[in-house]
Motif scaffolding. Structure first.
Motif, PDB file in Angstrom:
ATOM      1  N   HIS A   6      41.877  -6.413  38.909  1.00 45.91           N
ATOM      2  CA  HIS A   6      42.681  -7.181  37.956  1.00 45.91           C
ATOM      3  C   HIS A   6      41.797  -8.111  37.130  1.00 45.91           C
ATOM      4  N   THR A   7      40.814  -8.726  37.784  1.00 42.53           N
ATOM      5  CA  THR A   7      39.889  -9.613  37.079  1.00 42.53           C
ATOM      6  C   THR A   7      39.145  -8.870  35.976  1.00 42.53           C
ATOM      7  N   LEU A   8      38.640  -7.674  36.311  1.00 48.35           N
ATOM      8  CA  LEU A   8      37.929  -6.890  35.293  1.00 48.35           C
ATOM      9  C   LEU A   8      38.875  -6.425  34.198  1.00 48.35           C
ATOM     10  N   MET A   9      40.125  -6.112  34.568  1.00 49.01           N
ATOM     11  CA  MET A   9      41.110  -5.733  33.569  1.00 49.01           C
ATOM     12  C   MET A   9      41.315  -6.863  32.559  1.00 49.01           C
ATOM     13  N   LEU A  10      41.428  -8.074  33.042  1.00 48.91           N
ATOM     14  CA  LEU A  10      41.602  -9.220  32.142  1.00 48.91           C
ATOM     15  C   LEU A  10      40.369  -9.426  31.273  1.00 48.91           C
ATOM     16  N   MET A  11      39.194  -9.292  31.867  1.00 47.84           N
ATOM     17  CA  MET A  11      37.960  -9.425  31.095  1.00 47.84           C
ATOM     18  C   MET A  11      37.897  -8.386  29.985  1.00 47.84           C
ATOM     19  N   LEU A  12      38.234  -7.152  30.306  1.00 48.63           N
ATOM     20  CA  LEU A  12      38.185  -6.080  29.313  1.00 48.63           C
ATOM     21  C   LEU A  12      39.224  -6.283  28.217  1.00 48.63           C
ATOM     22  N   ASN A  13      40.401  -6.753  28.584  1.00 48.04           N
ATOM     23  CA  ASN A  13      41.426  -7.038  27.578  1.00 48.04           C
ATOM     24  C   ASN A  13      40.955  -8.103  26.601  1.00 48.04           C
ATOM     25  N   LEU A  14      40.329  -9.152  27.121  1.00 48.58           N
ATOM     26  CA  LEU A  14      39.814 -10.210  26.251  1.00 48.58           C
ATOM     27  C   LEU A  14      38.664  -9.700  25.392  1.00 48.58           C
ATOM     28  N   ALA A  15      37.754  -8.951  26.015  1.00 49.37           N
ATOM     29  CA  ALA A  15      36.558  -8.499  25.299  1.00 49.37           C
ATOM     30  C   ALA A  15      36.892  -7.538  24.166  1.00 49.37           C
ATOM     31  N   GLU A  42      33.968 -12.926  49.596  1.00 49.79           N
ATOM     32  CA  GLU A  42      34.214 -11.481  49.536  1.00 49.79           C
ATOM     33  C   GLU A  42      34.727 -11.054  48.169  1.00 49.79           C
ATOM     34  N   LEU A  43      35.644 -11.847  47.606  1.00 50.89           N
ATOM     35  CA  LEU A  43      36.234 -11.488  46.316  1.00 50.89           C
ATOM     36  C   LEU A  43      35.245 -11.677  45.176  1.00 50.89           C
ATOM     37  N   GLY A  44      34.559 -12.809  45.170  1.00 52.44           N
ATOM     38  CA  GLY A  44      33.575 -13.046  44.121  1.00 52.44           C
ATOM     39  C   GLY A  44      32.491 -11.980  44.102  1.00 52.44           C
ATOM     40  N   LYS A  45      32.084 -11.554  45.285  1.00 55.74           N
ATOM     41  CA  LYS A  45      31.059 -10.504  45.374  1.00 55.74           C
ATOM     42  C   LYS A  45      31.599  -9.168  44.869  1.00 55.74           C
ATOM     43  N   ALA A  46      32.871  -8.887  45.148  1.00 57.74           N
ATOM     44  CA  ALA A  46      33.471  -7.632  44.661  1.00 57.74           C
ATOM     45  C   ALA A  46      33.538  -7.633  43.144  1.00 57.74           C
ATOM     46  N   VAL A  47      33.881  -8.776  42.540  1.00 56.46           N
ATOM     47  CA  VAL A  47      33.910  -8.878  41.084  1.00 56.46           C
ATOM     48  C   VAL A  47      32.507  -8.691  40.513  1.00 56.46           C
ATOM     49  N   ALA A  48      31.525  -9.301  41.146  1.00 52.45           N
ATOM     50  CA  ALA A  48      30.141  -9.163  40.688  1.00 52.45           C
ATOM     51  C   ALA A  48      29.709  -7.703  40.716  1.00 52.45           C
ATOM     52  N   HIS A  49      30.084  -6.988  41.772  1.00 50.58           N
ATOM     53  CA  HIS A  49      29.707  -5.576  41.910  1.00 50.58           C
ATOM     54  C   HIS A  49      30.292  -4.747  40.763  1.00 50.58           C
ATOM     55  N   LEU A  50      31.560  -4.970  40.448  1.00 51.69           N
ATOM     56  CA  LEU A  50      32.186  -4.238  39.345  1.00 51.69           C
ATOM     57  C   LEU A  50      31.557  -4.623  38.007  1.00 51.69           C
ATOM     58  N   ALA A  51      31.303  -5.903  37.819  1.00 56.66           N
ATOM     59  CA  ALA A  51      30.737  -6.371  36.553  1.00 56.66           C
ATOM     60  C   ALA A  51      29.337  -5.805  36.325  1.00 56.66           C
ATOM     61  N   GLN A  52      28.573  -5.675  37.394  1.00 59.76           N
ATOM     62  CA  GLN A  52      27.222  -5.120  37.263  1.00 59.76           C
ATOM     63  C   GLN A  52      27.271  -3.664  36.816  1.00 59.76           C
ATOM     64  N   ALA A  53      28.339  -2.962  37.171  1.00 58.62           N
ATOM     65  CA  ALA A  53      28.488  -1.576  36.718  1.00 58.62           C
ATOM     66  C   ALA A  53      28.665  -1.510  35.208  1.00 58.62           C
ATOM     67  N   PHE A  54      29.126  -2.602  34.607  1.00 56.87           N
ATOM     68  CA  PHE A  54      29.245  -2.688  33.153  1.00 56.87           C
ATOM     69  C   PHE A  54      27.973  -3.246  32.514  1.00 56.87           C
ATOM     70  N   GLY A  55      26.965  -3.492  33.317  1.00 53.67           N
ATOM     71  CA  GLY A  55      25.703  -3.997  32.784  1.00 53.67           C
ATOM     72  C   GLY A  55      25.672  -5.502  32.587  1.00 53.67           C
ATOM     73  N   MET A  56      26.545  -6.229  33.268  1.00 53.05           N
ATOM     74  CA  MET A  56      26.571  -7.682  33.113  1.00 53.05           C
ATOM     75  C   MET A  56      25.538  -8.350  34.011  1.00 53.05           C
ATOM     76  N   LYS A  57      25.077  -9.509  33.571  1.00 52.89           N
ATOM     77  CA  LYS A  57      24.197 -10.348  34.379  1.00 52.89           C
ATOM     78  C   LYS A  57      25.069 -11.348  35.136  1.00 52.89           C
ATOM     79  N   ILE A  58      24.739 -11.588  36.395  1.00 53.39           N
ATOM     80  CA  ILE A  58      25.563 -12.429  37.248  1.00 53.39           C
ATOM     81  C   ILE A  58      24.884 -13.776  37.488  1.00 53.39           C
ATOM     82  N   MET A  59      25.656 -14.845  37.319  1.00 47.08           N
ATOM     83  CA  MET A  59      25.203 -16.186  37.641  1.00 47.08           C
ATOM     84  C   MET A  59      26.227 -16.797  38.598  1.00 47.08           C
TER      85      MET A  59
END
Length: 317
Positions: free
Chosen positions: A106-115, A158-175
Protein backbone atom coordinates in the motif's frame (compact mmCIF):
# COMPACT_ATOMS: atom_id res chain seq x y z
CA UNK A 1 -13.68 -24.67 25.85
CA UNK A 2 -16.38 -22.16 25.01
CA UNK A 3 -15.43 -18.99 23.15
CA UNK A 4 -16.99 -15.85 21.76
CA UNK A 5 -15.78 -13.55 18.99
CA UNK A 6 -17.27 -10.15 19.81
CA UNK A 7 -16.69 -8.30 16.53
CA UNK A 8 -15.78 -10.68 13.74
CA UNK A 9 -17.10 -8.37 11.00
CA UNK A 10 -14.22 -5.99 11.75
CA UNK A 11 -12.14 -8.62 9.94
CA UNK A 12 -14.50 -10.59 7.76
CA UNK A 13 -16.17 -9.23 4.63
CA UNK A 14 -17.63 -12.66 3.82
CA UNK A 15 -14.28 -13.67 2.36
CA UNK A 16 -12.54 -15.44 5.28
CA UNK A 17 -12.46 -19.08 6.37
CA UNK A 18 -13.15 -19.58 10.10
CA UNK A 19 -13.31 -23.38 10.01
CA UNK A 20 -9.92 -23.87 11.70
CA UNK A 21 -10.96 -21.47 14.45
CA UNK A 22 -14.26 -23.27 15.05
CA UNK A 23 -12.33 -26.53 15.34
CA UNK A 24 -10.42 -25.23 18.37
CA UNK A 25 -13.49 -24.93 20.60
CA UNK A 26 -16.40 -26.98 21.81
CA UNK A 27 -18.51 -23.92 21.04
CA UNK A 28 -17.64 -20.67 19.27
CA UNK A 29 -20.21 -17.90 18.94
CA UNK A 30 -19.53 -15.23 16.33
CA UNK A 31 -21.05 -11.79 16.77
CA UNK A 32 -20.75 -9.29 13.90
CA UNK A 33 -20.31 -6.43 16.40
CA UNK A 34 -20.78 -5.81 20.11
CA UNK A 35 -21.62 -2.58 21.90
CA UNK A 36 -20.16 -1.70 25.30
CA UNK A 37 -23.53 -2.42 26.89
CA UNK A 38 -23.61 -5.94 25.41
CA UNK A 39 -20.17 -7.15 26.50
CA UNK A 40 -21.05 -8.49 29.96
CA UNK A 41 -23.97 -10.56 28.75
CA UNK A 42 -22.06 -12.03 25.82
CA UNK A 43 -19.01 -13.14 27.80
CA UNK A 44 -20.89 -14.90 30.59
CA UNK A 45 -19.81 -18.53 30.99
CA UNK A 46 -17.17 -18.34 28.24
CA UNK A 47 -13.56 -19.38 28.71
CA UNK A 48 -12.13 -17.42 25.79
CA UNK A 49 -12.85 -13.95 24.40
CA UNK A 50 -11.77 -12.97 20.90
CA UNK A 51 -11.90 -9.24 20.21
CA UNK A 52 -10.52 -6.91 17.59
CA UNK A 53 -11.55 -3.51 18.92
CA UNK A 54 -14.25 -4.19 21.56
CA UNK A 55 -13.08 -2.91 24.97
CA UNK A 56 -12.54 -5.60 27.62
CA UNK A 57 -12.40 -3.64 30.86
CA UNK A 58 -11.47 -4.62 34.40
CA UNK A 59 -15.08 -5.02 35.50
CA UNK A 60 -15.81 -7.37 32.61
CA UNK A 61 -13.05 -9.65 33.86
CA UNK A 62 -13.97 -9.37 37.53
CA UNK A 63 -17.56 -10.30 36.69
CA UNK A 64 -16.35 -13.39 34.82
CA UNK A 65 -13.83 -15.30 36.96
CA UNK A 66 -14.05 -18.29 34.59
CA UNK A 67 -12.15 -16.42 31.85
CA UNK A 68 -8.88 -18.08 30.88
CA UNK A 69 -7.78 -16.45 27.64
CA UNK A 70 -8.32 -13.21 25.72
CA UNK A 71 -7.28 -13.25 22.06
CA UNK A 72 -6.83 -9.86 20.39
CA UNK A 73 -7.31 -10.23 16.64
CA UNK A 74 -4.99 -7.29 16.02
CA UNK A 75 -1.62 -6.01 17.22
CA UNK A 76 -2.73 -3.12 19.44
CA UNK A 77 -3.55 -4.04 23.03
CA UNK A 78 -5.17 -0.83 24.27
CA UNK A 79 -8.64 -2.40 24.16
CA UNK A 80 -7.84 -4.82 27.00
CA UNK A 81 -7.05 -3.94 30.63
CA UNK A 82 -3.79 -5.87 30.82
CA UNK A 83 -3.22 -5.08 34.49
CA UNK A 84 -6.50 -6.69 35.53
CA UNK A 85 -5.89 -9.63 33.22
CA UNK A 86 -2.51 -10.22 34.85
CA UNK A 87 -3.97 -9.96 38.35
CA UNK A 88 -6.71 -12.43 37.44
CA UNK A 89 -4.36 -14.86 35.70
CA UNK A 90 -5.98 -14.41 32.29
CA UNK A 91 -3.56 -14.88 29.40
CA UNK A 92 -3.77 -12.20 26.69
CA UNK A 93 -2.32 -12.81 23.23
CA UNK A 94 -2.30 -10.62 20.14
CA UNK A 95 -1.43 -11.01 16.45
CA UNK A 96 1.80 -9.73 14.98
CA UNK A 97 3.34 -9.08 11.59
CA UNK A 98 0.28 -10.23 9.66
CA UNK A 99 -0.01 -7.07 7.55
CA UNK A 100 3.61 -6.42 6.60
CA UNK A 101 3.25 -7.33 2.92
CA UNK A 102 -0.10 -5.54 2.60
CA UNK A 103 1.04 -2.28 4.24
CA UNK A 104 4.35 -2.24 2.36
CA UNK A 105 2.46 -2.76 -0.91
CA UNK A 106 0.00 0.00 0.00
CA UNK A 107 2.87 2.36 0.82
CA UNK A 108 4.44 1.82 -2.60
CA UNK A 109 1.03 2.21 -4.23
CA UNK A 110 0.66 5.64 -2.63
CA UNK A 111 4.19 6.60 -3.63
CA UNK A 112 3.55 5.59 -7.23
CA UNK A 113 0.24 7.44 -7.34
CA UNK A 114 1.95 10.62 -6.15
CA UNK A 115 4.96 10.19 -8.42
CA UNK A 116 2.85 9.68 -11.55
CA UNK A 117 0.04 12.16 -10.77
CA UNK A 118 -2.24 9.17 -11.25
CA UNK A 119 -5.36 10.71 -9.75
CA UNK A 120 -5.03 13.88 -11.84
CA UNK A 121 -4.60 11.93 -15.08
CA UNK A 122 -7.44 9.57 -14.25
CA UNK A 123 -9.73 12.51 -13.50
CA UNK A 124 -8.68 14.28 -16.72
CA UNK A 125 -9.50 11.22 -18.81
CA UNK A 126 -12.86 10.78 -17.10
CA UNK A 127 -13.63 14.45 -17.80
CA UNK A 128 -12.85 14.06 -21.51
CA UNK A 129 -9.61 16.04 -21.56
CA UNK A 130 -7.78 13.35 -23.55
CA UNK A 131 -10.54 13.37 -26.17
CA UNK A 132 -9.93 17.08 -26.72
CA UNK A 133 -6.14 16.85 -26.86
CA UNK A 134 -4.27 18.05 -29.98
CA UNK A 135 -1.58 15.46 -29.27
CA UNK A 136 -1.59 11.69 -28.83
CA UNK A 137 -1.06 12.03 -25.08
CA UNK A 138 -1.77 14.26 -22.11
CA UNK A 139 1.24 15.68 -20.31
CA UNK A 140 -0.54 18.19 -18.10
CA UNK A 141 0.74 16.95 -14.75
CA UNK A 142 4.27 16.19 -13.51
CA UNK A 143 5.58 12.62 -13.58
CA UNK A 144 8.52 11.72 -11.34
CA UNK A 145 10.61 8.56 -11.59
CA UNK A 146 11.29 6.72 -8.33
CA UNK A 147 14.60 5.48 -9.71
CA UNK A 148 17.47 7.46 -8.25
CA UNK A 149 15.31 9.25 -5.69
CA UNK A 150 16.00 9.14 -1.97
CA UNK A 151 13.42 7.54 0.31
CA UNK A 152 13.64 8.45 3.97
CA UNK A 153 12.13 5.86 6.31
CA UNK A 154 11.28 6.60 9.93
CA UNK A 155 10.56 3.40 11.82
CA UNK A 156 12.88 0.71 10.50
CA UNK A 157 11.32 -2.40 11.96
CA UNK A 158 9.84 -5.27 9.99
CA UNK A 159 7.52 -2.97 8.04
CA UNK A 160 10.07 -0.26 7.34
CA UNK A 161 12.50 -2.87 6.06
CA UNK A 162 9.82 -4.38 3.79
CA UNK A 163 9.13 -0.94 2.30
CA UNK A 164 12.86 -0.38 1.79
CA UNK A 165 13.14 -3.73 -0.02
CA UNK A 166 10.33 -2.84 -2.44
CA UNK A 167 11.66 0.68 -2.98
CA UNK A 168 15.12 -0.63 -3.82
CA UNK A 169 13.55 -2.70 -6.59
CA UNK A 170 12.54 0.63 -8.13
CA UNK A 171 16.12 1.86 -7.87
CA UNK A 172 15.56 4.15 -4.88
CA UNK A 173 18.24 5.11 -2.38
CA UNK A 174 17.31 4.44 1.24
CA UNK A 175 17.99 6.75 4.18
CA UNK A 176 16.98 5.62 7.67
CA UNK A 177 15.88 8.31 10.12
CA UNK A 178 16.56 8.07 13.84
CA UNK A 179 13.59 8.27 16.18
CA UNK A 180 13.64 10.99 18.85
CA UNK A 181 15.14 10.14 22.25
CA UNK A 182 16.47 6.80 21.02
CA UNK A 183 20.16 5.83 21.02
CA UNK A 184 21.64 6.60 17.61
CA UNK A 185 21.94 3.21 15.90
CA UNK A 186 24.27 2.37 13.05
CA UNK A 187 23.32 3.84 9.67
CA UNK A 188 20.67 6.07 11.23
CA UNK A 189 20.53 9.77 10.36
CA UNK A 190 19.12 12.39 12.72
CA UNK A 191 15.56 13.24 11.71
CA UNK A 192 16.23 16.94 11.22
CA UNK A 193 19.34 16.18 9.19
CA UNK A 194 17.46 13.73 6.97
CA UNK A 195 14.50 15.95 6.07
CA UNK A 196 16.22 18.28 3.56
CA UNK A 197 17.79 15.32 1.75
CA UNK A 198 14.81 13.08 0.98
CA UNK A 199 12.54 13.08 -2.05
CA UNK A 200 10.01 10.82 -0.31
CA UNK A 201 9.44 10.42 3.42
CA UNK A 202 7.63 7.29 4.63
CA UNK A 203 6.55 6.91 8.25
CA UNK A 204 6.34 3.50 9.92
CA UNK A 205 6.98 4.29 13.59
CA UNK A 206 4.56 3.91 16.53
CA UNK A 207 2.67 6.89 17.92
CA UNK A 208 4.27 7.83 21.25
CA UNK A 209 4.76 11.08 23.11
CA UNK A 210 8.14 11.30 21.36
CA UNK A 211 6.65 10.87 17.87
CA UNK A 212 3.42 12.86 18.28
CA UNK A 213 3.55 15.79 15.83
CA UNK A 214 6.97 14.57 14.70
CA UNK A 215 6.31 16.06 11.29
CA UNK A 216 5.05 19.50 12.27
CA UNK A 217 5.20 22.85 10.51
CA UNK A 218 8.86 23.39 11.33
CA UNK A 219 9.82 19.93 10.07
CA UNK A 220 7.80 20.27 6.86
CA UNK A 221 9.54 23.61 6.21
CA UNK A 222 12.88 21.77 6.09
CA UNK A 223 11.80 19.50 3.24
CA UNK A 224 12.31 20.08 -0.47
CA UNK A 225 9.38 21.70 -2.27
CA UNK A 226 9.51 18.66 -4.59
CA UNK A 227 9.24 16.16 -1.72
CA UNK A 228 6.35 13.82 -0.90
CA UNK A 229 5.17 12.51 2.50
CA UNK A 230 3.52 9.12 3.08
CA UNK A 231 2.03 8.12 6.43
CA UNK A 232 0.93 4.50 6.82
CA UNK A 233 1.76 4.46 10.53
CA UNK A 234 -0.57 6.31 12.91
CA UNK A 235 -2.52 9.54 12.85
CA UNK A 236 -0.92 12.14 15.08
CA UNK A 237 2.65 11.53 13.91
CA UNK A 238 1.98 14.15 11.24
CA UNK A 239 0.45 17.41 12.44
CA UNK A 240 -2.65 17.58 10.27
CA UNK A 241 -3.19 21.40 10.12
CA UNK A 242 0.50 21.85 9.34
CA UNK A 243 0.32 19.31 6.52
CA UNK A 244 -2.76 21.01 5.05
CA UNK A 245 -0.95 24.36 5.12
CA UNK A 246 2.20 22.89 3.57
CA UNK A 247 0.24 21.43 0.66
CA UNK A 248 -1.78 24.58 0.07
CA UNK A 249 1.32 26.76 0.08
CA UNK A 250 3.38 24.41 -2.11
CA UNK A 251 5.89 23.87 0.68
CA UNK A 252 5.92 20.19 -0.33
CA UNK A 253 4.75 18.57 -3.58
CA UNK A 254 2.23 16.10 -2.22
CA UNK A 255 1.24 13.71 0.54
CA UNK A 256 -0.69 10.50 1.15
CA UNK A 257 -2.01 9.14 4.41
CA UNK A 258 -3.83 5.98 5.42
CA UNK A 259 -4.45 7.25 8.95
CA UNK A 260 -6.02 10.19 10.76
CA UNK A 261 -5.92 11.31 14.37
CA UNK A 262 -9.53 10.22 14.96
CA UNK A 263 -10.91 7.21 13.10
CA UNK A 264 -13.49 7.15 11.72
CA UNK A 265 -13.53 10.97 11.32
CA UNK A 266 -17.20 11.33 12.32
CA UNK A 267 -16.73 15.00 13.21
CA UNK A 268 -14.65 15.78 10.14
CA UNK A 269 -10.94 16.45 9.82
CA UNK A 270 -8.91 19.33 8.46
CA UNK A 271 -7.39 17.02 5.82
CA UNK A 272 -10.78 16.06 4.41
CA UNK A 273 -11.12 19.45 2.73
CA UNK A 274 -11.26 18.67 -1.00
CA UNK A 275 -9.52 21.97 -1.81
CA UNK A 276 -6.20 20.69 -0.44
CA UNK A 277 -4.03 19.95 -3.51
CA UNK A 278 -2.26 16.66 -4.21
CA UNK A 279 -3.37 14.84 -1.08
CA UNK A 280 -4.42 11.18 -1.14
CA UNK A 281 -6.34 9.73 1.83
CA UNK A 282 -7.17 6.06 2.20
CA UNK A 283 -9.42 4.89 5.09
CA UNK A 284 -6.95 2.93 7.25
CA UNK A 285 -7.22 0.15 4.70
CA UNK A 286 -3.52 -0.55 4.07
CA UNK A 287 -3.55 -3.65 6.28
CA UNK A 288 -6.80 -5.06 4.95
CA UNK A 289 -5.87 -7.49 2.18
CA UNK A 290 -7.76 -10.77 2.31
CA UNK A 291 -4.40 -12.50 2.78
CA UNK A 292 -3.53 -10.36 5.83
CA UNK A 293 -6.95 -10.81 7.39
CA UNK A 294 -6.84 -14.59 6.90
CA UNK A 295 -3.37 -14.51 8.45
CA UNK A 296 -4.91 -12.91 11.55
CA UNK A 297 -7.40 -15.77 11.82
CA UNK A 298 -4.56 -18.26 11.46
CA UNK A 299 -2.53 -16.54 14.18
CA UNK A 300 -5.54 -16.60 16.52
CA UNK A 301 -5.77 -20.35 15.86
CA UNK A 302 -2.06 -20.74 16.59
CA UNK A 303 -2.44 -18.78 19.82
CA UNK A 304 -5.25 -21.08 20.99
CA UNK A 305 -3.29 -24.21 20.06
CA UNK A 306 -0.24 -23.00 21.97
CA UNK A 307 -2.32 -22.08 25.02
CA UNK A 308 -3.88 -25.54 25.13
CA UNK A 309 -0.48 -27.24 25.46
CA UNK A 310 0.96 -24.70 27.87
CA UNK A 311 3.36 -23.11 25.38
CA UNK A 312 1.82 -19.64 25.14
CA UNK A 313 2.92 -17.52 22.17
CA UNK A 314 2.44 -13.82 21.41
CA UNK A 315 1.50 -13.17 25.05
CA UNK A 316 1.30 -9.44 25.84
CA UNK A 317 0.68 -9.51 29.59
Amino acid sequence: MKAVFLDYESLDKKDLDFSALHAQFDELILYPATTAAEVDARIQNVDVIISNKVQIQADHMRNNPQLKLILISATGTNNVDLVQAREQGIVVCNCQGYGTAAVAQHTLMLMLNLATSFRQYDRAVQQGEWNKSNQFCLMDFPIVELSGKTLGIVGYGELGKAVAHLAQAFGMKIMIGALPNRPMAAERVAFAEMLPQVDFLSLHCPLTEDTRDLLDGAALAQMKPSAFVINCARGGIVNEPALANALRSGQIAGAATDVLTVEPPKDGNVLLDSSIPNLIITPHSAWGSVDARQRIVQQVVENVEAFKVGLVIRQVN
